[in-house]
Design a protein around this motif. Structure first.
Motif, short mmCIF file in Angstrom:
data_model
loop_
_atom_site.label_atom_id
_atom_site.label_comp_id
_atom_site.label_asym_id
_atom_site.label_seq_id
_atom_site.Cartn_x
_atom_site.Cartn_y
_atom_site.Cartn_z
N ARG A 68 0.84 -1.20 0.00
CA ARG A 68 0.00 0.00 0.00
C ARG A 68 0.87 1.25 0.00
O ARG A 68 2.00 1.25 0.48
N PHE A 69 0.32 2.32 -0.51
CA PHE A 69 1.03 3.59 -0.56
C PHE A 69 0.92 4.32 0.79
O PHE A 69 -0.01 4.10 1.56
N ASN A 70 1.88 5.19 1.03
CA ASN A 70 1.84 6.17 2.13
C ASN A 70 1.83 5.54 3.52
O ASN A 70 1.23 6.08 4.45
N ARG A 71 2.51 4.40 3.66
CA ARG A 71 2.64 3.78 4.97
C ARG A 71 4.08 3.92 5.44
O ARG A 71 5.00 3.39 4.81
N GLN A 72 4.25 4.61 6.54
CA GLN A 72 5.59 4.91 7.03
C GLN A 72 6.31 3.68 7.55
O GLN A 72 7.53 3.55 7.42
N PHE A 73 5.57 2.74 8.13
CA PHE A 73 6.20 1.59 8.78
C PHE A 73 5.92 0.29 8.02
O PHE A 73 5.73 -0.76 8.62
N ALA A 74 5.88 0.37 6.70
CA ALA A 74 5.61 -0.82 5.90
C ALA A 74 6.35 -0.71 4.57
O ALA A 74 6.84 0.36 4.19
N GLU A 75 6.45 -1.83 3.88
CA GLU A 75 7.10 -1.86 2.57
C GLU A 75 6.37 -0.94 1.60
O GLU A 75 5.14 -0.93 1.53
N ALA A 76 7.13 -0.17 0.85
CA ALA A 76 6.54 0.75 -0.13
C ALA A 76 6.44 0.06 -1.49
O ALA A 76 7.21 -0.85 -1.80
N PRO A 77 5.48 0.46 -2.33
CA PRO A 77 5.40 -0.09 -3.68
C PRO A 77 6.71 0.15 -4.43
O PRO A 77 7.31 1.23 -4.32
N SER A 78 7.13 -0.83 -5.20
CA SER A 78 8.41 -0.72 -5.90
C SER A 78 8.43 -1.67 -7.09
O SER A 78 7.52 -2.49 -7.27
N ALA A 79 9.50 -1.56 -7.88
CA ALA A 79 9.67 -2.46 -9.02
C ALA A 79 9.81 -3.90 -8.53
O ALA A 79 9.33 -4.85 -9.18
N ALA A 80 10.44 -4.07 -7.36
CA ALA A 80 10.62 -5.41 -6.81
C ALA A 80 9.27 -6.05 -6.46
O ALA A 80 9.03 -7.23 -6.74
N SER A 81 8.38 -5.26 -5.85
CA SER A 81 7.06 -5.80 -5.50
C SER A 81 6.23 -6.06 -6.75
O SER A 81 5.42 -7.00 -6.79
N MET A 82 6.44 -5.26 -7.78
CA MET A 82 5.74 -5.50 -9.04
C MET A 82 6.26 -6.78 -9.71
O MET A 82 5.49 -7.56 -10.27
N ARG A 83 7.57 -6.98 -9.60
CA ARG A 83 8.16 -8.20 -10.16
C ARG A 83 7.60 -9.44 -9.45
O ARG A 83 7.31 -10.46 -10.08
N THR A 84 7.41 -9.33 -8.15
CA THR A 84 6.83 -10.44 -7.39
C THR A 84 5.40 -10.73 -7.86
O THR A 84 5.00 -11.89 -7.98
N ALA A 85 4.64 -9.67 -8.13
CA ALA A 85 3.25 -9.85 -8.56
C ALA A 85 3.15 -10.48 -9.94
O ALA A 85 2.18 -11.19 -10.24
N LEU A 86 4.15 -10.22 -10.79
CA LEU A 86 4.08 -10.71 -12.18
C LEU A 86 4.96 -11.93 -12.43
O LEU A 86 5.02 -12.42 -13.57
N LYS A 87 5.64 -12.41 -11.40
CA LYS A 87 6.55 -13.53 -11.61
C LYS A 87 5.77 -14.76 -12.08
O LYS A 87 4.63 -14.99 -11.71
N GLY A 88 6.42 -15.54 -12.88
CA GLY A 88 5.80 -16.76 -13.39
C GLY A 88 5.03 -16.56 -14.68
O GLY A 88 4.56 -17.54 -15.28
N LEU A 89 4.88 -15.30 -15.13
CA LEU A 89 4.14 -15.06 -16.36
C LEU A 89 4.97 -15.31 -17.61
O LEU A 89 4.42 -15.58 -18.68
N GLY A 90 6.29 -15.21 -17.47
CA GLY A 90 7.13 -15.30 -18.65
C GLY A 90 7.17 -13.98 -19.40
O GLY A 90 6.53 -13.00 -19.00
N ARG A 91 7.89 -13.95 -20.49
CA ARG A 91 8.04 -12.69 -21.23
C ARG A 91 6.84 -12.39 -22.11
O ARG A 91 6.60 -11.23 -22.45
N ASN A 92 6.11 -13.39 -22.51
CA ASN A 92 4.96 -13.19 -23.39
C ASN A 92 3.72 -13.88 -22.81
O ASN A 92 3.25 -14.89 -23.34
N PRO A 93 3.19 -13.36 -21.72
CA PRO A 93 2.03 -14.00 -21.10
C PRO A 93 0.78 -13.84 -21.97
O PRO A 93 0.65 -12.87 -22.73
N ASN A 94 -0.13 -14.80 -21.86
CA ASN A 94 -1.38 -14.67 -22.60
C ASN A 94 -2.23 -13.57 -21.95
O ASN A 94 -2.03 -13.22 -20.78
N PRO A 95 -3.19 -13.01 -22.68
CA PRO A 95 -3.96 -11.87 -22.17
C PRO A 95 -4.62 -12.12 -20.82
O PRO A 95 -4.57 -11.27 -19.92
N ALA A 96 -5.26 -13.27 -20.65
CA ALA A 96 -5.97 -13.55 -19.40
C ALA A 96 -5.02 -13.62 -18.21
O ALA A 96 -5.32 -13.11 -17.13
#
Length: 488
Positions: free
Chosen positions: A395-423
């Motif tokens: 979540r955004f704007n939390r002083q005592f928690a992990e901030a959104p970042s490229a690393a957290s986005m990578r975690t969310a998209l991991k396993g999709l591969g370079r060319n994931p299907n639309p769904a």
């Protein structure tokens, strides 16, 4: 040069200043505030703690001021003038009522002859009614129920738990206003009646007489709330809080968050607040006034609204509770007119501001119990369509928690591969906060809304075939998203 609006926050409230230009100097802003509100301005800063004091010679465009920028000002002087209303401050910063100009019909109003020379009895009655509120209990249901997303509530609860539930915090609820079950049934009956009339079909001998039970059901249906609220996401704006109150700060993402919500088919449907356990009040006066302002802004000034305020706190057994309420039209009208203000030293009540008058049980009162302003709403839960996967995006704007970042986005998209299907890609992106994070690269009108609308087709699909038939996301958008996550 384009004109814009800035906000001025003082110890007595926040004001908007229109028609500001980048070439204006800070000294010009100070002069306008002093003239409009009859006060003396001291320190001026873009920081709430006044760690960086602005010079009067600085131009607004040079300090990065833009539409919506918040300026913090220290003011002195015992009286603030807003329009025809005079507001007095005590040493604690509370708004109090004092005797005003003896020439005025009410304390804080100018003399009648300053408005016009001749007054009729009707004129006087209308003027009295304008400034008099009769305070009564309001039991009208405006929201049939509030359905909250489980994961959003858990995330909010866990964060305030890190602060031992001793810090006030708030968030904006995004979701949908939907027809209640009673309203859906009413509309169904109306459509059936239209169909019968169009076909000239009568009930004939099959129509039965309405008994008492049927009449009671019909009456209950007609009086029931016409709308319910579905909360899909909670966004916590920048803020500072302590054990008594919170202050919402300037949010550079505000427009983008609203755009993400709108593109997903969502809107502002409520406001969530947390405070330490208390048996003295349901919502304190600061929370009520803040929530009322949020409601008025979200509904374009609507007074009779299903907009909900969700209270989060601990009960006597130290268990976390979520309780939704609606604000009464009386509350919204008094806040909109500036008739009430928070009381810092008596949070269970709101202070009536001169020249307004509150009548409770035929007696004038200078403070109003907050319970007059709220009505409880039944609560249920569901799983949001844009809650994200098993690994929730920070979540955004939390002083005592992990901030959104490229690393957290990578975690969310991991396993999709370079060319994931639309769904698969749409499913991974079905997270409200991840979509807000995309605004770090995709600006308004430059792809952000298109991506969100594409995700909405998947998230809010009517059947599984829609997921199979989902078209590919525009190639340029897909490449940039995968690049943001470091998966290119």
């Amino acid at each position: 040069m384009a004109k814009f609006v800035i906000r001025i926050r003082t110890k007595v409230g926040t004001w908007r200043m229109n028609d500001v230009e980048g070439k204006n100097k800070v000294s010009e802003i100070i002069a306008r505030v002093e003239h409009d509100h009859n006060i003396k301005v001291g320190k001026v800063s873009l920081k709430q703690n006044y760690s960086e004091i602005l010079s009067g010679d600085e131009r607004l465009d040079k300090i990065g001021a833009k539409n919506g920028t918040m300026f913090f000002m220290e003011i002195s002087g015992g009286t603030v003038v807003v329009g025809n209303t005079r507001r007095h401050l005590d040493e604690k910063g509370n708004v109090v009522i004092k005797g005003g100009d003896n020439k005025g019909i009410r304390p804080g109003l100018h003399a009648l002859r300053d408005k016009k020379l001749h007054w009729t009895l009707t004129d006087m009655t209308e003027l009295e009614d304008k400034y008099t509120y009769k305070i009564t209990s309001d039991q009208t249901e405006r929201c049939a129920k509030a359905s909250l997303d489980v994961s959003a509530c858990q995330s909010f609860q866990q964060y305030i738990g890190q602060m031992n539930y001793n810090t006030c915090r708030c968030g904006i609820l995004y979701g949908k206003f939907v027809d209640s079950e009673a309203e859906a049934e009413r509309k169904k009956e109306e459509e059936e009646a239209k169909t019968r009339r169009a076909a000239n079909i009568g009930y004939g001998s099959t129509k039965k007489n309405m008994n008492l039970s049927d009449l009671e059901k019909k009456t209950k249906k007609e009086k029931g709330a016409r709308q319910a609220v579905i909360v899909e996401a909670i966004y916590e704006p920048p803020q500072q809080g302590d054990d008594k109150t919170f202050t919402i700060l300037e949010d550079p993402r505000e427009a983008k968050v609203d755009a993400v919500a709108k593109s997903l088919g969502l809107t502002r449907v409520g406001f969530i607040v947390s405070h330490p356990a208390s048996t003295d009040f349901v919502l304190n006066s600061t929370e009520i006034c803040n929530a009322a302002e949020q409601s008025l802004e979200a509904t374009q000034g609507e007074r009779d609204s299903p907009f909900v305020v969700v209270r989060v706190t601990l009960n006597e057994e130290r268990n976390v509770i979520f309780e939704p309420y609606t604000l009464t039209p009386l509350c919204l009208d008094m806040v909109a007119e500036g008739a009430i203000e928070p009381m810092l030293d008596n949070p269970s009540h709101c202070s009536v501001v001169a020249p307004f008058q509150a009548i409770v049980e035929m007696k004038e009162e200078h403070v109003i119990d907050n319970d007059f302003f709220v009505k409880s709403v039944p609560i249920v839960n569901h799983t949001s369509k844009v809650a994200g996967g098993s690994t929730k995006f920070p979540r955004f704007n939390r002083q005592f928690a992990e901030a959104p970042s490229a690393a957290s986005m990578r975690t969310a998209l991991k396993g999709l591969g370079r060319n994931p299907n639309p769904a698969s890609l749409a499913k991974a992106l079905s997270d409200f906060h991840l979509l807000v994070y995309l605004s770090e690269v995709f600006n308004l009108g430059e792809g952000l809304e298109d991506i969100c609308k594409w995700v909405a087709k998947y998230a809010y699909r009517e059947d599984e075939q829609a997921a199979v038939n989902l078209e590919n996301l525009q190639e340029g958008y897909r490449v940039l998203i995968m690049s943001m996550a470091g998966l290119d």
